[in-house]
Design a protein around this motif. Sequence first.
Motif, PDB file in Angstrom:
ATOM      1  N   ARG A 295       0.820  -1.222   0.000  1.00 15.51           N
ATOM      2  CA  ARG A 295       0.000   0.000   0.000  1.00 15.51           C
ATOM      3  C   ARG A 295       0.852   1.270   0.000  1.00 15.51           C
ATOM      4  NH1 ARG A 295      -5.525   0.079   2.466  1.00 15.51           N
ATOM      5  NH2 ARG A 295      -4.814   1.973   3.504  1.00 15.51           N
ATOM      6  N   ILE A 296       1.926   1.255   0.768  1.00 17.17           N
ATOM      7  CA  ILE A 296       2.782   2.453   0.845  1.00 17.17           C
ATOM      8  C   ILE A 296       3.395   2.764  -0.517  1.00 17.17           C
ATOM      9  CG2 ILE A 296       4.897   3.413   1.869  1.00 17.17           C
ATOM     10  CD1 ILE A 296       4.256   1.869   4.410  1.00 17.17           C
ATOM     11  N   TRP A 297       3.877   1.707  -1.204  1.00 16.59           N
ATOM     12  CA  TRP A 297       4.442   1.928  -2.546  1.00 16.59           C
ATOM     13  C   TRP A 297       3.368   2.445  -3.504  1.00 16.59           C
ATOM     14  CZ3 TRP A 297       3.176  -0.640  -7.187  1.00 16.59           C
ATOM     15  CH2 TRP A 297       3.955  -0.267  -8.291  1.00 16.59           C
ATOM     16  N   ILE A 298       2.177   1.895  -3.433  1.00 20.80           N
ATOM     17  CA  ILE A 298       1.094   2.352  -4.308  1.00 20.80           C
ATOM     18  C   ILE A 298       0.766   3.818  -4.040  1.00 20.80           C
ATOM     19  CG2 ILE A 298      -1.361   2.046  -4.850  1.00 20.80           C
ATOM     20  CD1 ILE A 298      -0.974  -0.956  -4.216  1.00 20.80           C
ATOM     21  N   GLU A 299       0.608   4.169  -2.776  1.00 15.11           N
ATOM     22  CA  GLU A 299       0.302   5.557  -2.407  1.00 15.11           C
ATOM     23  C   GLU A 299       1.402   6.513  -2.875  1.00 15.11           C
ATOM     24  OE1 GLU A 299      -0.281   5.623   1.787  1.00 15.11           O
ATOM     25  OE2 GLU A 299      -2.431   5.212   1.655  1.00 15.11           O
ATOM     26  N   ASP A 300       2.643   6.191  -2.578  1.00 13.52           N
ATOM     27  CA  ASP A 300       3.762   7.071  -2.927  1.00 13.52           C
ATOM     28  C   ASP A 300       3.879   7.256  -4.434  1.00 13.52           C
ATOM     29  OD1 ASP A 300       4.349   7.362  -0.272  1.00 13.52           O
ATOM     30  OD2 ASP A 300       6.044   5.952  -0.268  1.00 13.52           O
ATOM     31  N   THR A 301       3.608   6.199  -5.187  1.00 14.35           N
ATOM     32  CA  THR A 301       3.705   6.284  -6.646  1.00 14.35           C
ATOM     33  C   THR A 301       2.632   7.199  -7.216  1.00 14.35           C
ATOM     34  OG1 THR A 301       4.590   4.028  -6.705  1.00 14.35           O
ATOM     35  CG2 THR A 301       3.757   4.933  -8.767  1.00 14.35           C
ATOM     36  N   ILE A 302       1.405   7.066  -6.713  1.00 15.71           N
ATOM     37  CA  ILE A 302       0.312   7.928  -7.190  1.00 15.71           C
ATOM     38  C   ILE A 302       0.551   9.373  -6.781  1.00 15.71           C
ATOM     39  CG2 ILE A 302      -2.162   8.414  -6.949  1.00 15.71           C
ATOM     40  CD1 ILE A 302      -2.623   5.399  -6.712  1.00 15.71           C
ATOM     41  N   LYS A 303       1.003   9.575  -5.548  1.00 19.92           N
ATOM     42  CA  LYS A 303       1.329  10.942  -5.083  1.00 19.92           C
ATOM     43  C   LYS A 303       2.321  11.618  -6.014  1.00 19.92           C
ATOM     44  CE  LYS A 303       0.882  10.261  -0.056  1.00 19.92           C
ATOM     45  NZ  LYS A 303       1.656  10.198   1.211  1.00 19.92           N
ATOM     46  N   GLN A 304       3.368  10.897  -6.335  1.00 18.66           N
ATOM     47  CA  GLN A 304       4.438  11.477  -7.142  1.00 18.66           C
ATOM     48  C   GLN A 304       3.977  11.752  -8.566  1.00 18.66           C
ATOM     49  OE1 GLN A 304       8.020   9.175  -7.109  1.00 18.66           O
ATOM     50  NE2 GLN A 304       9.091  10.479  -8.575  1.00 18.66           N
ATOM     51  N   TYR A 305       3.294  10.797  -9.190  1.00 19.54           N
ATOM     52  CA  TYR A 305       2.910  10.963 -10.591  1.00 19.54           C
ATOM     53  C   TYR A 305       1.841  12.033 -10.757  1.00 19.54           C
ATOM     54  CZ  TYR A 305       1.812   9.852 -15.411  1.00 19.54           C
ATOM     55  OH  TYR A 305       1.630   9.936 -16.770  1.00 19.54           O
ATOM     56  N   ASP A 306       0.833  12.042  -9.881  1.00 26.00           N
ATOM     57  CA  ASP A 306      -0.271  12.998 -10.003  1.00 26.00           C
ATOM     58  C   ASP A 306      -0.050  14.271  -9.197  1.00 26.00           C
ATOM     59  OD1 ASP A 306      -1.704  11.475 -11.770  1.00 26.00           O
ATOM     60  OD2 ASP A 306      -3.062  10.618 -10.287  1.00 26.00           O
ATOM     61  N   ASN A 307       1.091  14.363  -8.536  1.00 21.49           N
ATOM     62  CA  ASN A 307       1.403  15.535  -7.702  1.00 21.49           C
ATOM     63  C   ASN A 307       0.290  15.786  -6.689  1.00 21.49           C
ATOM     64  OD1 ASN A 307       2.880  17.721  -6.759  1.00 21.49           O
ATOM     65  ND2 ASN A 307       2.020  19.151  -8.279  1.00 21.49           N
ATOM     66  N   LEU A 308      -0.007  14.719  -5.912  1.00 17.73           N
ATOM     67  CA  LEU A 308      -1.042  14.788  -4.871  1.00 17.73           C
ATOM     68  C   LEU A 308      -0.384  14.452  -3.533  1.00 17.73           C
ATOM     69  CD1 LEU A 308      -3.915  12.826  -6.677  1.00 17.73           C
ATOM     70  CD2 LEU A 308      -3.765  15.307  -6.364  1.00 17.73           C
ATOM     71  N   PRO A 309       0.242  15.431  -2.883  1.00 21.46           N
ATOM     72  CA  PRO A 309       1.009  15.152  -1.655  1.00 21.46           C
ATOM     73  C   PRO A 309       0.172  14.598  -0.515  1.00 21.46           C
ATOM     74  CG  PRO A 309       0.746  17.516  -1.995  1.00 21.46           C
ATOM     75  CD  PRO A 309       0.290  16.857  -3.252  1.00 21.46           C
ATOM     76  N   HIS A 310      -1.139  14.824  -0.520  1.00 23.43           N
ATOM     77  CA  HIS A 310      -1.984  14.371   0.582  1.00 23.43           C
ATOM     78  C   HIS A 310      -2.822  13.138   0.226  1.00 23.43           C
ATOM     79  CE1 HIS A 310      -0.830  18.004   2.652  1.00 23.43           C
ATOM     80  NE2 HIS A 310      -1.300  18.751   1.660  1.00 23.43           N
ATOM     81  N   PHE A 311      -2.532  12.533  -0.907  1.00 26.47           N
ATOM     82  CA  PHE A 311      -3.295  11.354  -1.319  1.00 26.47           C
ATOM     83  C   PHE A 311      -3.072  10.215  -0.335  1.00 26.47           C
ATOM     84  CE2 PHE A 311      -3.541   7.233  -3.463  1.00 26.47           C
ATOM     85  CZ  PHE A 311      -4.811   7.297  -3.998  1.00 26.47           C
TER      86      PHE A 311
END
Length: 375
Positions: A295-311
Amino acid sequence: MRLQIKQNITRYFFIFLLIVTSAHHAIVFAAQPTPKAINSNPATRYAPLLLPWQAAITSSNVTSVLCGAVIIDEYWLITAAHCTKNYIRHVIAGTSTIPRQNSQQLDAKYKFTIAHIINHPNYNKEIFANDIALIRVNSSLFTVAKPIVIASVNEQIAANNIFDNNWVIHQNSTANLIASGWGKSNNDSKINYPNQLQLITLAGVPDQYCNGLQANKSQIICADSNIDGLLKDVCSGDSGGPLIWQNQQHIANSDFGLRVLGIVSNGALCEQRLNNPTQQYQQLHGQYTELAALRIWIEDTIKQYDNLPHFSLATHYNSPNYKYDPFILVDDYPQDQDLNLLLVSTQPQSAGNIPIKVLIILVAIALFRKRINLL
């Protein structure tokens, strides 16, 4: 009198042989493999869109399903890393029916173009470790489909405890998982892949009983048929699809407590399982990439690609609204099939056949003696 005794003994001996021969033929008949590999049921049997998080991956030919996928966000899906070939182009979502070639066209609203693919950096194709990838599409999946919540670490621990307490070898176990996909559902390559989304109920296999490729079972979930003597498994083309579990503590929520625990990764070839249906517990179990630890890898990847720091997966679409609870509706057994042709004995020959023969012999001897005493 002796002649009569001999005649009676001969008569009972022939009856005994008839019983043994009949029992032998019955066992052989029951062990014949069924042509349908996973003994599934079509999802549309229960509802038009029973599994709204299920998606398929296709090439430029949108009616040729290559793998499954799971919707976890408006633009994001997860699938198996071994599915991310350079020729995949589209995701199909929001439908349980994908027409094959030379049939009616798929409505464009169900087709999404793949914009980006991210494989897990530690994916190991030799043992299928970290067999997961993220797919981003170019438009909102929520126009036709819904996401599903990824299980938390605590939920995975709870599921493991349930697997430990419910899995039984050579007996029926409680169905606590559901797998689904458009993968191969017949051993005959001419029949190949179904138009309708197929699903099966399964039982989680405790790590200590799991026959898997990886020595470290903490990275995978093992699952197999919950019915002793009935093959149920995912097949080629189901990779990347969901393994669903229900958190009973949240069953009253709008999402019925449904969680995706894993995605289809690897296992025994369906042809091998079909050719050896009595070896249900000796072959490789179905292997699913465990998601809770990723889950952490999934969250961090989406945050980085979509520029969503609070995702956060914990709060984003936390409880989707579903119409149907598949764990209530779905059958354990394949419908519209003769179960007498599907069920086989999984007991070892030395343990299963000898006691029956011994019993028959004892009964025959008792009858001989009784008859002789009467004469």
